[in-house]
Motif scaffolding. Structure first.
Motif, mmCIF file in Angstrom:
data_model
loop_
_atom_site.group_PDB
_atom_site.id
_atom_site.type_symbol
_atom_site.label_atom_id
_atom_site.label_comp_id
_atom_site.label_asym_id
_atom_site.label_seq_id
_atom_site.Cartn_x
_atom_site.Cartn_y
_atom_site.Cartn_z
ATOM 1 N N ASP A 216 40.396 31.549 51.732
ATOM 2 C CA ASP A 216 39.872 32.726 51.051
ATOM 3 C C ASP A 216 38.525 32.428 50.394
ATOM 4 O O ASP A 216 38.130 31.274 50.226
ATOM 5 C CB ASP A 216 40.868 33.202 49.985
ATOM 6 C CG ASP A 216 42.206 33.627 50.599
ATOM 7 O OD1 ASP A 216 42.227 33.901 51.808
ATOM 8 O OD2 ASP A 216 43.210 33.677 49.862
ATOM 9 N N VAL A 217 37.846 33.508 50.014
ATOM 10 C CA VAL A 217 36.523 33.424 49.393
ATOM 11 C C VAL A 217 36.597 34.061 48.008
ATOM 12 O O VAL A 217 37.127 35.169 47.847
ATOM 13 C CB VAL A 217 35.451 34.139 50.245
ATOM 14 C CG1 VAL A 217 34.088 34.109 49.534
ATOM 15 C CG2 VAL A 217 35.359 33.511 51.625
ATOM 16 N N LEU A 218 36.052 33.365 47.024
ATOM 17 C CA LEU A 218 35.953 33.892 45.663
ATOM 18 C C LEU A 218 34.476 34.110 45.353
ATOM 19 O O LEU A 218 33.670 33.188 45.451
ATOM 20 C CB LEU A 218 36.559 32.900 44.664
ATOM 21 C CG LEU A 218 36.322 33.185 43.166
ATOM 22 C CD1 LEU A 218 36.929 34.519 42.757
ATOM 23 C CD2 LEU A 218 36.875 32.043 42.319
ATOM 24 N N ALA A 219 34.111 35.339 45.002
ATOM 25 C CA ALA A 219 32.716 35.659 44.660
ATOM 26 C C ALA A 219 32.637 36.038 43.193
ATOM 27 O O ALA A 219 33.424 36.853 42.707
ATOM 28 C CB ALA A 219 32.196 36.796 45.534
ATOM 29 N N PHE A 220 31.682 35.453 42.493
ATOM 30 C CA PHE A 220 31.484 35.733 41.067
ATOM 31 C C PHE A 220 30.337 36.728 40.899
ATOM 32 O O PHE A 220 29.213 36.491 41.347
ATOM 33 C CB PHE A 220 31.161 34.447 40.306
ATOM 34 C CG PHE A 220 32.350 33.562 40.070
ATOM 35 C CD1 PHE A 220 33.218 33.817 39.030
ATOM 36 C CD2 PHE A 220 32.595 32.481 40.909
ATOM 37 C CE1 PHE A 220 34.325 33.001 38.812
ATOM 38 C CE2 PHE A 220 33.690 31.665 40.705
ATOM 39 C CZ PHE A 220 34.564 31.920 39.648
ATOM 40 N N LEU A 221 30.641 37.829 40.201
ATOM 41 C CA LEU A 221 29.649 38.858 39.895
ATOM 42 C C LEU A 221 29.664 39.113 38.387
ATOM 43 O O LEU A 221 30.645 38.802 37.709
ATOM 44 C CB LEU A 221 29.939 40.149 40.657
ATOM 45 C CG LEU A 221 29.859 40.045 42.189
ATOM 46 C CD1 LEU A 221 31.247 39.822 42.782
ATOM 47 C CD2 LEU A 221 29.249 41.309 42.780
ATOM 48 N N PRO A 222 28.610 39.739 37.854
ATOM 49 C CA PRO A 222 28.562 39.878 36.392
ATOM 50 C C PRO A 222 29.510 40.909 35.805
ATOM 51 O O PRO A 222 29.980 40.736 34.680
ATOM 52 C CB PRO A 222 27.095 40.260 36.121
ATOM 53 C CG PRO A 222 26.579 40.787 37.410
ATOM 54 C CD PRO A 222 27.327 40.068 38.484
ATOM 55 N N GLY A 223 29.816 42.006 36.537
ATOM 56 C CA GLY A 223 30.644 43.035 35.920
ATOM 57 C C GLY A 223 31.296 43.953 36.926
ATOM 58 O O GLY A 223 31.123 43.833 38.142
ATOM 59 N N ARG A 224 32.054 44.897 36.367
ATOM 60 C CA ARG A 224 32.838 45.809 37.208
ATOM 61 C C ARG A 224 31.933 46.665 38.093
ATOM 62 O O ARG A 224 32.276 46.943 39.245
ATOM 63 C CB ARG A 224 33.700 46.706 36.309
ATOM 64 C CG ARG A 224 34.421 47.798 37.067
ATOM 65 C CD ARG A 224 35.345 48.593 36.179
ATOM 66 N NE ARG A 224 35.925 49.710 36.916
ATOM 67 C CZ ARG A 224 36.940 50.439 36.508
ATOM 68 N NH1 ARG A 224 37.506 50.157 35.354
ATOM 69 N NH2 ARG A 224 37.401 51.433 37.233
ATOM 70 N N ARG A 225 30.794 47.105 37.568
ATOM 71 C CA ARG A 225 29.908 47.962 38.351
ATOM 72 C C ARG A 225 29.439 47.242 39.610
ATOM 73 O O ARG A 225 29.463 47.804 40.711
ATOM 74 C CB ARG A 225 28.716 48.385 37.487
ATOM 75 C CG ARG A 225 27.768 49.335 38.176
ATOM 76 C CD ARG A 225 26.698 49.863 37.217
ATOM 77 N NE ARG A 225 25.895 48.799 36.645
ATOM 78 C CZ ARG A 225 25.948 48.435 35.369
ATOM 79 N NH1 ARG A 225 26.791 49.016 34.532
ATOM 80 N NH2 ARG A 225 25.160 47.470 34.914
ATOM 81 N N GLU A 226 29.030 45.986 39.468
ATOM 82 C CA GLU A 226 28.573 45.213 40.624
ATOM 83 C C GLU A 226 29.720 44.932 41.589
ATOM 84 O O GLU A 226 29.528 44.908 42.812
ATOM 85 C CB GLU A 226 27.954 43.899 40.157
ATOM 86 C CG GLU A 226 26.637 44.045 39.407
ATOM 87 C CD GLU A 226 26.803 44.378 37.932
ATOM 88 O OE1 GLU A 226 25.800 44.489 37.220
ATOM 89 O OE2 GLU A 226 27.966 44.536 37.486
ATOM 90 N N ILE A 227 30.924 44.729 41.050
ATOM 91 C CA ILE A 227 32.089 44.505 41.916
ATOM 92 C C ILE A 227 32.371 45.734 42.765
ATOM 93 O O ILE A 227 32.638 45.634 43.975
ATOM 94 C CB ILE A 227 33.313 44.124 41.058
ATOM 95 C CG1 ILE A 227 33.155 42.689 40.518
ATOM 96 C CG2 ILE A 227 34.605 44.262 41.851
ATOM 97 C CD1 ILE A 227 34.256 42.261 39.580
#
Length: 834
Positions: A216-227
């Motif tokens: 699997d791949v885990l991607a880190f984003l800053p917040g819910r909007r970007e997710i």
């Protein structure tokens, strides 16, 4: 059930024996070592607990639930028996609970309710490296309790990435470190393509990660909007049945969080889009690749505006390393970083206490009775003083900085001090609306599209009520996000329970209802419309603010400003609500006052006086009154400070005298001459100039004579003699004429003189007891410069013959002797016939 083996297991005997011998411990272990779940279980039957419980502070709700669930499963029990948790608005504990995982302000509530923590034997601070404000305060309180009331209380600080030596010195505690269990992780920096935005860069690299790695791949984003945007982009880009995209952030429901933390179905690969909640504490099975934007959302307090807002910031190197480590939990993996390899990150994250708004902390300290706690990093004095001033304005502290009964009720409520003040001042009939306001103020805006640009906070309330009342989604509030509204509603339910409200608010509130409630939270951010400009407002703190051109609040005479963007002149109002000014007269009568004010009118260059009716710094009414003598001098001095000393009518003689005095002060400091520099004179205006401003109302009433007298009063007779002796205004040259010296700040004085007047003078004149040579500007008979020199002797020897050859024919009526050393100096032409 089979008990898994964790890297922390071999250290558990050392941890138990250390805590048996001494009450404090620092435990360093990387993510996945098992510290969060195995250490509490290992300690639960220790003799020193004597039947008391273990409380573990977990910084995030997702992690708190997950940790409690995992420990309960290991014991073969349901959550709420031996292991339970308490987070805001949710609790699963019982009389049998021995390990309690808590979040946010729960620990401080336990401490404030029972300073001896009678039923608690140990406090564990998990993920302490994140340096949340609640964690720092909880640790300081625990150490204070341990030092004064409970020497038997155990305190354990646990972290994945931490300056362990510094923390161990702070705690005066031993360190135990676990190597963890990890596999090699290759770090790659795939660059963005030309014209490629962050979102497309992320999606492309996620596709690359799926191709180059198993699992699997885990991607880190800053917040819910970007997710949400990434989810949509991936759905369009991948179109694969064997890949599942899930989100993981703090606003998800419990069921959605459990889905993200559960293993993927067989033959299905998963892409987890997460905020920094996935950095530590939670276990994500099957991750073999990490894609990291290098960004996170963090609170930032702006002391200029008094507002705290979440900002997107670059992560620290410690966070980047921790995120990358997620790819090496089960096998070799890859971390893809979406920033240039040359970029240097801060080594560690800045503690929240150093950059947050501190009113909640200040209220806790007032309730505790002292701020003198054993801090790892003490709160900044300026921010703490600002917080106490706010609490005094809200009525939570009295004038001696002691907590009031209202302040204690605000702590018990658990809201921020501002929102707590609004909730507790609200009438019973509006408590349901208050619950909605508390939830909407805490959550991100649920509005989308055109609605999201509205600066009228009431639109959010109306959207929530319309959604709650199940109105048509195609109507006025079609721009609202149903998922965000559901999250707001969940928080509102919690506040309704806490406020003892049985039913939710509905319909459209009265036009002033929202503002009338929220003004009790923001009495320092009330704003009154300017008479001359309908878009401009004056805030009660004295600053200016403006509405944008497409405002939904046009024409409102009074606003309570909930959010703004600080700008150099007038800040931009981002969110506000109108209110009835009669509420001010009723609830803040003590802040209305009649005052006499004096100000400087720059256009008239004169002092003006007014009698004003004010609320805080907002002028409600003003009438002109005569200027009194005692008012004028301070206003004139303030105008001079603002404009500078050049605003005064200095005579040429006074200006020259100042430059001479300042120059001699530098050349001969032993004389102790007065400082007459601009900075010093501006800083001491009241001492030397105020006596000469009496009975004056305008700057042009100050004369050159007034200034000369004021300046002369700075020197005594001996100092004036020293000035004339060592920095004379002029020199007598060999021709017998008196020539003025031109003094220049920071440079040597200049003597401009015709060459013929210096015949017979061998050396350059010097002043300041011979320390400073005069710079000679040697002039032709027509007064034009010939030479600039401080070496007159060298000029006569080397340069004069050439000058003579060049100028003798041009000026034949003037003497050009072969020997200037013995020639008679003169300022005249040669007599006729010679």
């Amino acid at each position: 059930m089979n008990t898994p083996i964790f890297p922390i297991d071999p250290l558990l005997p050392d941890i138990r024996s250390s805590l048996a011998a001494q009450p404090r411990l620092v435990l360093e272990a990387p993510p996945g070592a098992g510290k969060t779940t195995q250490v509490p279980l290992a300690l639960r039957n220790e003799p020193w607990l004597a039947g008391k419980k273990i409380v573990m502070l977990e910084p995030r709700r997702i992690a708190a639930r997950a940790a409690a669930q995992f420990m309960a499963q290991q014991l073969g029990e349901a959550v709420g028996q031996t292991v339970g948790y308490r987070i805001r608005f949710e609790s699963k504990v019982s009389a049998a609970t021995r390990i309690e995982v808590v979040t946010e302000g729960i620990l401080t509530r336990l401490v404030q309710a029972d300073p001896e923590l009678a039923g608690v034997g140990a406090i564990l601070f998990d993920e302490f490296h994140e340096r949340h404000l609640a964690g720092d305060l909880g640790a300081a309180l625990a150490l204070d309790i341990q030092a004064t009331l409970r020497p038997d209380l155990r305190v354990v600080v646990m972290s994945a990435t931490l300056d362990g030596e510094r923390v161990a010195q702070w705690l005066d505690a031993p360190r135990i470190s676990s190597p963890g269990r990890s596999f090699p992780v290759r770090v790659d920096y795939p660059p963005a393509r030309a014209q490629e935005n962050v979102e497309h860069h992320l999606v492309r690299v996620i596709r690359q990660a799926l191709t180059e790695n198993e699992g699997d791949v885990l991607a880190f984003l800053p917040g819910r909007r970007e997710i949400a945007r990434a989810q949509s982009a991936l759905a369009q880009s991948l179109q694969r049945d064997d890949v599942e995209v899930v989100a993981l952030h703090g606003e998800l429901s419990l069921a959605e969080q459990q889905l993200a933390l559960a293993p993927a179905e067989p033959s299905t690969r998963r892409i987890v889009l997460a905020t920094n909640v996935a950095e530590s504490s939670v276990t994500l099975p099957g991750i073999r690749a990490v894609v990291d934007t290098g960004l996170a959302r963090a609170p930032r307090f702006d002391p200029n505006s008094g507002f705290t807002r979440l900002e997107t910031v670059a992560i620290s190197q410690a966070s980047a390393d921790q995120r990358a480590g997620r790819a090496g939990r089960v096998a070799e993996g890859t971390a893809y970083r979406l920033w240039p390899q040359s970029r240097r990150l801060d080594a560690a994250r800045t503690p929240e206490i150093m950059q947050a708004e501190l009113s909640g902390l200040a209220l806790e300290l007032a309730a505790w009775g002292s701020a003198a706690l054993p801090w790892l990093d003490p709160p900044p004095g300026g921010a703490l003083a600002q917080a106490r001033a706010l609490l005094t304005g809200l009525g939570a502290l009295d004038t001696r900085q002691r907590i009031t009964p209202l302040g204690r009720r605000m702590l018990e409520l658990g809201a921020t001090p501002r929102l707590g003040a609004a909730a507790l001042r609200a009438p019973e009939t509006l408590r349901a609306l208050v619950a909605d306001l508390l939830s909407l103020m805490e959550a991100r805006s649920p509005l989308r599209g055109e609605q999201a640009r509205s600066d009228d906070f009431r639109v959010r309330v109306t959207a929530l009520h319309a959604w709650r009342d199940r109105r048509s989604a195609t109507g006025y509030h079609s721009g609202a996000d149903a998922g965000a509204l559901a999250a707001v509603e969940a928080i509102s339910k919690g506040w309704r329970r806490r406020l003892d409200v049985r039913s939710a608010a509905s319909g459209v509130p009265h036009s002033h209802a929202v503002g009338d409630l929220l003004l009790h939270a923001f009495p320092d951010r009330l704003a009154r419309q300017d008479e001359s400009n309908p878009l401009r407002y004056t805030l009660s703190n004295g600053r200016g603010a403006r509405l944008h051109e497409q405002t939904a609040l046009m024409g409102e005479p009074w606003l309570v400003v909930l959010d703004l963007r600080h700008e150099a002149r007038d800040s931009l109002v981002l969110s506000a609500a109108p209110f009835d000014p009669r509420v001010l007269e009723r609830d803040y009568a003590d802040q209305f006052q009649r005052v006499r004010s004096v100000r400087w009118n720059d256009e008239r260059a004169a002092v003006e006086a007014f009698e004003e009716h004010r609320f805080a710094a907002i002028v409600l009414e003003r009438r002109s009154v005569p200027v009194q003598a005692e008012d004028a001098v301070p206003a004139l001095l303030a105008a001079i400070r603002s404009r500078g000393l050049d605003a005064l009518p200095w005579s040429e003689a006074a200006r020259r005298q100042r430059v001479r005095m300042q120059s001699l002060r530098e050349w001969m400091p032993e004389l102790g001459l007065p400082d007459v520099s601009d900075d010093y004179l501006l800083g001491t205006l009241h001492d030397w100039l105020a006596p000469y401003l009496q009975n004056k109302r305008k700057l042009d009433a100050v004369s050159e004579n007034d200034l000369s007298q004021a300046l002369a009063a700075l020197f005594d007779y001996e100092q004036r003699c020293q000035l004339d002796a060592h920095a004379p205004d002029s020199l007598t040259v060999p021709s017998g004429q008196v020539r003025r010296l031109e003094y220049r700040p920071g440079d040597t004085p200049v003597l401009a003189v015709k060459l013929q007047e210096l015949f017979g003078l061998a050396d350059t004149p010097r002043i300041a007891d011979g320390r400073v040579p005069v710079t000679l500007h040697l002039l032709s008979p027509a007064g034009r410069p010939i030479q600039v020199t401080q070496d007159l002797k060298g000029f006569w020897e080397r340069t004069y013959p050439e000058v003579k050859k060049e100028l003798k024919g041009r000026y034949p009526k003037h003497p050009w002797p072969d020997d200037p050393w013995t020639a008679t100096p003169t300022h005249r032409a040669k007599p006729r016939g010679t």
